[in-house]
Design a protein around this motif. Structure first.
Motif, short mmCIF file in Angstrom:
data_model
loop_
_atom_site.label_atom_id
_atom_site.label_comp_id
_atom_site.label_asym_id
_atom_site.label_seq_id
_atom_site.Cartn_x
_atom_site.Cartn_y
_atom_site.Cartn_z
N GLY A 1 -29.27 -14.49 7.48
CA GLY A 1 -28.15 -15.30 7.07
C GLY A 1 -27.24 -14.62 6.06
N ASP A 2 -26.39 -15.42 5.46
CA ASP A 2 -25.43 -14.92 4.49
C ASP A 2 -26.13 -14.56 3.19
N SER A 3 -25.44 -13.83 2.35
CA SER A 3 -25.92 -13.49 1.00
C SER A 3 -27.33 -12.90 0.99
N SER A 4 -27.60 -12.08 2.02
CA SER A 4 -28.89 -11.38 2.12
C SER A 4 -30.08 -12.32 2.32
N HIS A 5 -29.83 -13.54 2.74
CA HIS A 5 -30.94 -14.45 3.04
C HIS A 5 -31.59 -14.06 4.37
N ARG A 6 -32.88 -13.83 4.35
CA ARG A 6 -33.64 -13.49 5.54
C ARG A 6 -35.01 -14.16 5.46
N LYS A 7 -35.49 -14.63 6.59
CA LYS A 7 -36.82 -15.23 6.62
C LYS A 7 -37.42 -15.10 8.01
N TRP A 8 -38.72 -14.93 8.08
CA TRP A 8 -39.41 -15.14 9.34
C TRP A 8 -40.37 -16.31 9.14
N TRP A 9 -40.68 -17.00 10.19
CA TRP A 9 -41.44 -18.23 10.08
C TRP A 9 -42.23 -18.47 11.37
N PHE A 10 -43.21 -19.30 11.26
CA PHE A 10 -44.03 -19.66 12.42
C PHE A 10 -44.56 -21.06 12.21
N GLY A 11 -45.11 -21.63 13.26
CA GLY A 11 -45.65 -22.97 13.09
C GLY A 11 -46.22 -23.54 14.37
N VAL A 12 -46.87 -24.66 14.23
CA VAL A 12 -47.37 -25.47 15.34
C VAL A 12 -46.87 -26.88 15.10
N GLY A 13 -46.24 -27.46 16.09
CA GLY A 13 -45.69 -28.80 15.94
C GLY A 13 -44.28 -28.86 16.47
N ARG A 14 -43.72 -30.04 16.44
CA ARG A 14 -42.40 -30.27 17.01
C ARG A 14 -41.35 -29.39 16.34
N ILE A 15 -40.48 -28.79 17.16
CA ILE A 15 -39.45 -27.91 16.63
C ILE A 15 -38.05 -28.44 16.89
N PHE A 16 -37.78 -29.05 18.05
CA PHE A 16 -36.46 -29.61 18.32
C PHE A 16 -36.44 -31.08 17.90
N GLY B 1 -22.69 -31.57 -3.62
CA GLY B 1 -23.27 -32.26 -4.76
C GLY B 1 -23.92 -31.34 -5.76
N ASN B 2 -23.96 -30.03 -5.46
CA ASN B 2 -24.53 -29.06 -6.39
C ASN B 2 -23.64 -27.83 -6.39
N PRO B 3 -22.92 -27.58 -7.48
CA PRO B 3 -21.97 -26.46 -7.51
C PRO B 3 -22.63 -25.09 -7.40
N LEU B 4 -23.94 -25.01 -7.59
CA LEU B 4 -24.62 -23.72 -7.52
C LEU B 4 -24.99 -23.32 -6.09
N LEU B 5 -24.83 -24.23 -5.14
CA LEU B 5 -25.21 -23.93 -3.75
C LEU B 5 -24.15 -23.05 -3.09
N PRO B 6 -24.55 -22.28 -2.05
CA PRO B 6 -23.58 -21.44 -1.34
C PRO B 6 -22.45 -22.27 -0.76
N LYS B 7 -21.26 -21.62 -0.64
CA LYS B 7 -20.10 -22.36 -0.14
C LYS B 7 -20.25 -22.74 1.33
N LEU B 8 -20.72 -21.81 2.16
CA LEU B 8 -20.84 -22.10 3.60
C LEU B 8 -22.02 -21.30 4.16
N PRO B 9 -23.24 -21.73 3.90
CA PRO B 9 -24.40 -20.99 4.41
C PRO B 9 -24.43 -20.99 5.94
N ASN B 10 -24.82 -19.84 6.50
CA ASN B 10 -24.92 -19.73 7.95
C ASN B 10 -25.93 -18.64 8.28
N ASP B 11 -26.43 -18.67 9.51
CA ASP B 11 -27.39 -17.64 9.92
C ASP B 11 -27.45 -17.56 11.44
N VAL B 12 -28.10 -16.50 11.89
CA VAL B 12 -28.46 -16.32 13.30
C VAL B 12 -29.98 -16.32 13.37
#
Length: 736
Positions: A721-736, A690-701
C-alpha cells in the motif's frame, strides 16, 4: 346320425383335434426356424466415472446393428444401462450426463441460492460441509451426499415409467443390483420405482447416503455383484456381452495415503466377484481405464472413447451377432413401440414420508403444478428449494394412478440424524504474525420449537473471543413472512489497535444484554428487522498504551437492519449481489450523548468466463459527526479491508471503502474433499475520518490464494500500500 363310439366317428374326432394341433406345432417350428438369432444380454460394470465408457460401447453396438435383448448393470453401469433400457439413444444418454454438474452432484450440498434465508445464515457463519445431528447422540449423515441432485436427474428422465409393474415392461428388459446392508446380500431390482432402484445401486458407501426402500437399507451393489452376468443369464440371455472396466496394475504410490489403502482393500473385495462374472461371460470387452480414477467425472470426454476401443478389439466376435438392415429396422421398430413418453397432467397431489404440517407446506408450494402438463425443470427447482429448508435429506417425485386419475406423488425423506443440528467452525486470524488469533465456534439449532418454522438458535465461541448468543425465531404462523425474534447475549471481544504495523494496545470489551426484533422475510434472499436492545458494555485495557479510558455503561440501541443475500456461494461467490445496511440509534450513554449510526456495504460479483469473475465493493459508514465513540468507532484494516494496514489500524467516526478485483479458479481437488482453489487480485482505496493523524487516502493492491475446502475457507495473501505499508496475512474462516 353316426354313433360317436364307432371307429369311423373316433377317427373323425382324432382328425378334428390332432390336425389343428399339428398345424400349430408346425407353424411354431417354422417361426422358431425364422428366428435364428440368440437372445443377447448386455452387462455393464460399476465404476463411478469410468462407467462413461459404456456410452461408447452402446454407440458402437448400434452402429454395427447388434441388438440387445436384456440389460443388467451395477452402479454407473446401471445408470447408463437403465437409461438405454428406457429407449434413450447413446447420444441422448451422453447429452444427459453432459448436462449434469458433476462437481455439485458429488459435493451434495444444496446450492446457496436454493437455501432458505436462515439456512443461508448458517452456511455463511459456518462454511464447512459437515452438519452434525444430535437426535440420538452426536452423529453425521450416513453419507456426504444425500443424493438429492442425482435423484432428481433420475426422476426427470424416468417420469413416464413411474409405477412399472415389472422392469420387463421397459423397451429392453432391465435389472440392477444393490447391496442390502441389513442382510449383506445382493438385491436384484426387477420391479417398482426404477428411479429408486438406480439411486440404490449408485449409493457409493461414504459418498452417497444409502436408500431406504420398504424398510431395507440399500447401497452400491459393487460389493456383491459389480458385473452381474449371472443376473443377465437368469433373464434368459443366451449370449452375454459383458463390459469390464479394467483399472490395470496397482500404482504403489497410491497406497501411501489412508484413503488409498482403504480404496485398495475395497477394490480387492470387488475384484473377487468381478472375476467370477468375467469367466461366465461369452464376450468380454475389457476397457483400459488405467489412466483414470472413479471420481474423474470431469474427464468424461476423455473416458468415453475408450469404450469404442474395447468394442473394436472384439469386432470379429461382435459382428457375428449383427443383424441385416431389414432385421435391424424391425428390431428398432419393436423397441420403439414399447417406449413411453406421455406424462398426463396430474389431477391430485400426495406427499409421503413426513409430518402433517410439512406435508401441508409442501402441498401448498406445489399446488400450481396440478391440472396442466408438468414443467419438470420448474418442479425440480421448487423441490430443491424445499430441501433448502433444512428438514429433508431428499425430495423426489413420480406419477401415480388412483381411482382412474393421475396424481403427482412427492416422496419426502427427513434427515435421520437431526434436529437438533450442530454446526462447528474454526477460525484463525493471521493478520498479525506476532499475535495470531484462534477460535472455535458452534451453533446448536432446534427446529419447530413452539410451532412449525420457529426455531431456537444458540452460538457459543471460544478462543480469542468468547461468548454465547441465543435467539428464538418465532414465525407468526405456518405460512407468515412476519416473525418476532427475542435474543440474549454475553460476549467478550478482543480489540487490537495498531499504529504503522505495530500493535500498541489490546482491549477487551464485555457485552451482556438482550433485545427483540420484529422482522419480515419476503424471500429466501432478503430480510428486514426493526429492533431494540439494552446492553451493558464494559471496556478495559489488557496490554499496551491507553488509547481510550476503561469504562462501563448501559446502552439502549434502536435499530433497522436489512440484508440481501443474492450471491451464488457462501464462501467464494462467483456471481450475484450482496447488500447489507444497518441504521442504529444509541440513545443512552454515560455522557448523555445520543447519536445515530449508519453503515452499508454492497458487493457485486459477475462471471466473465468459466473460471473467472470480476467483483466490486462499495462500503461506508457515518456517525453523523458524533465524537468519543471509542471502541464503537468504524474501523478499516486487515484482509480485504485495506490489507496493507493492521486490523483496526484505521479508526474514526466515518469511512468509505471501494474495491475492484478479479477472481480466478485455479484447480479442483477430489469432490470428496470439496476443495477448489482460487487466486484473487484487487485494488482497494478508502478513508477513515475523525482523526487528523490518519492517512489522507490509504490504498493498496492485494493478492491472495483462497481455498474452499470441506473444513471451510483458507487463505494466504499479501498487500502493498501507500506510505510503505506492506503486510502478508493468512487465515481460516470467512473472507468475503
Amino acid at each position: 346320425m353316426q354313433n360317436p363310439t364307432s371307429p369311423k366317428a373316433g377317427s373323425c374326432l382324432v382328425r378334428a383335434f390332432v390336425v389343428p394341433s399339428a398345424l400349430v406345432v408346425l407353424f411354431s417350428l417354422a417361426a422358431r426356424a425364422a428366428e435364428t438369432r440368440p437372445r443377447i444380454g448386455l452387462v455393464l460394470e460399476g465404476g463411478g466415472a469410468l462407467g462413461f465408457a459404456h456410452i461408447a460401447v452402446l454407440e458402437w453396438l448400434e452402429q454395427h446393428h447388434i441388438p440387445i435383448d436384456d440389460i443388467a448393470g451395477t452402479s454407473m453401469g446401471a445408470l447408463v444401462g437403465g437409461m438405454y433400457a428406457t429407449g434413450k439413444s447413446p447420444a441422448e444418454i451422453r447429452g444427459i450426463v453432459d448436462s449434469i454438474d458433476w462437481n455439485a452432484t458429488i459435493d451434495g450440498q444444496t446450492k446457496f441460492q436454493d437455501l432458505a434465508y436462515r439456512r443461508k445464515e448458517d452456511r455463511l457463519a459456518y462454511p464447512t460441509r459437515f452438519e452434525f445431528g444430535l437426535r440420538d447422540g452426536l452423529s453425521l449423515p450416513s453419507g456426504l451426499n444425500a443424493g438429492q441432485a442425482v435423484g432428481l436427474v433420475f426422476d426427470h428422465v424416468l417420469l413416464p415409467y413411474s409405477g412399472l409393474n415389472s422392469f420387463n415392461d421397459l423397451p429392453i428388459p432391465f435389472r440392477c443390483v444393490a447391496t442390502d446392508l441389513m442382510t449383506g446380500r445382493a438385491k436384484v431390482f426387477d420391479r417398482g420405482s426404477l428411479s429408486l432402484a438406480l439411486r440404490a445401486t449408485m449409493s457409493i458407501p461414504g459418498l452417497f447416503s444409502p436408500v431406504n426402500i420398504d424398510g431395507h437399507i440399500y447401497s452400491d451393489g459393487a460389493a456383491v455383484d459389480n458385473l452381474p452376468v449371472d443376473i443377465a443369464r437368469q433373464m434368459g440371455a443366451e449370449i452375454i456381452v459383458a463390459v469390464h472396466l479394467d483399472l490395470g496394475p496397482q500404482n504403489p504410490k497410491s497406497l501411501e495415503s489412508l484413503l488409498g489403502v482403504v480404496g485398495r482393500n475395497v477394490a480387492i473385495m470387488v475384484a473377487a466377484n468381478e472375476l467370477r462374472s468375467m469367466k461366465l461371460a461369452d464376450i468380454l470387452l475389457n476397457v483400459d481405464m488405467s489412466n483414470f480414477a472413479t471420481l474423474d467425472f470431469n474427464r468424461r470426454d476423455e473416458i468415453i472413447p475408450y469404450g469404442t476401443r474395447a468394442a473394436e478389439a472384439k469386432r470379429a466376435m461382435l459382428t457375428r451377432l449383427a443383424l441385416s438392415d431389414n432385421e435391424w429396422r424391425r428390431y428398432l421398430e419393436a423397441r420403439a413401440s414399447r417406449v413411453k413418453t406421455a406424462t398426463p397432467p396430474p389431477e391430485f397431489l400426495t406427499v409421503d414420508g413426513t409430518s402433517p404440517e410439512k406435508k401441508k407446506a409442501i402441498a401448498s408450494g406445489l399446488s400450481s403444478f396440478l391440472d396442466k402438463p408438468i414443467d419438470q425443470t420448474k418442479l425440480e427447482t421448487v423441490l430443491t428449494q424445499l430441501s433448502g429448508w433444512g428438514y429433508f435429506s431428499r425430495l423426489s417425485y413420480s406419477l401415480i394412478k388412483k381411482n382412474g386419475q393421475t396424481g403427482l406423488n412427492i416422496r419426502a425423506e427427513e434427515k435421520t440424524y437431526g434436529p437438533p443440528f450442530l454446526n462447528l467452525g474454526l477460525t484463525i486470524d493471521g493478520t498479525d504474525i506476532n499475535n495470531i488469533g484462534f477460535g472455535m465456534a458452534g451453533r446448536l439449532t432446534f427446529l419447530n420449537v413452539g410451532n412449525f418454522r420457529s426455531e431456537w438458535r444458540t452460538d457459543a465461541f471460544f478462543g480469542t473471543n468468547n461468548g454465547i448468543t441465543s435467539e428464538y425465531y418465532r414465525a407468526f404462523s405456518d405460512s407468515s413472512k412476519w416473525f418476532v425474534a427475542p435474543r440474549a447475549y454475553l460476549t467478550r471481544t478482543e480489540f487490537n489497535i495498531y499504529n504503522d504495523r505495530d500493535r500498541i494496545a489490546q482491549y477487551f470489551q464485555l457485552r451482556k444484554g438482550g433485545g427483540i426484533d420484529l422482522g419480515y422475510s419476503g424471500s429466501p434472499k432478503a430480510e428486514i428487522r426493526v429492533g431494540q436492545d439494552i446492553a451493558r458494555y464494559s471496556t478495559y485495557l489488557k496490554l499496551g498504551v491507553p488509547i481510550v479510558e476503561n469504562a462501563a455503561e448501559t446502552v439502549a440501541v434502536s435499530s433497522i437492519r436489512f440484508q440481501y443475500l443474492g450471491q451464488d456461494d457462501a464462501v467464494i461467490p462467483r456471481s450475484g449481489l450482496i447488500q447489507q445496511s444497518a441504521f442504529q440509534w444509541f440513545s443512552a450513554r454515560i455522557d448523555g450523548g445520543a447519536y445515530p449510526s449508519l453503515q452499508t456495504k454492497t458487493s457485486y460479483f459477475r462471471r466473465t468466463s468459466a473460471r473467472g469473475s470480476l467483483f466490486g465493493t462499495a462500503a461506508g459508514g457515518t456517525a453523523f459527526g458524533a465524537t468519543g465513540l471509542d471502541l464503537q468507532s468504524f474501523s478499516l484494516g486487515g484482509p480485504l479491508q485495506l490489507g496493507a494496514y493492521g486490523r483496526n489500524e484505521l479508526l474514526g467516526n466515518q469511512y468509505f471503502l471501494l474495491q475492484a478485483g478479479y477472481l480466478h479458479e485455479l484447480f479442483r481437488l477430489s469432490p470428496l474433499t470439496g476443495s477448489t482453489f482460487y487466486a484473487t487480485a484487487l485494488y482497494e482505496v478508502g478513508k477513515v475520518y475523525g482523526n487528523p493523524l490518519l492517512p489522507k487516502l490509504p490504498n493498496d493492491v492485494s493478492f491472495a490464494l483462497i481455498g474452499k475446502t470441506a473444513m471451510g475457507p483458507v487463505f494466504v495473501g499479501g498487500s502493498v500500500g501507500d506510505s510503505s505499508h506492506r503486510k502478508w496475512w493468512f487465515g481460516v474462516g470467512r473472507i468475503f
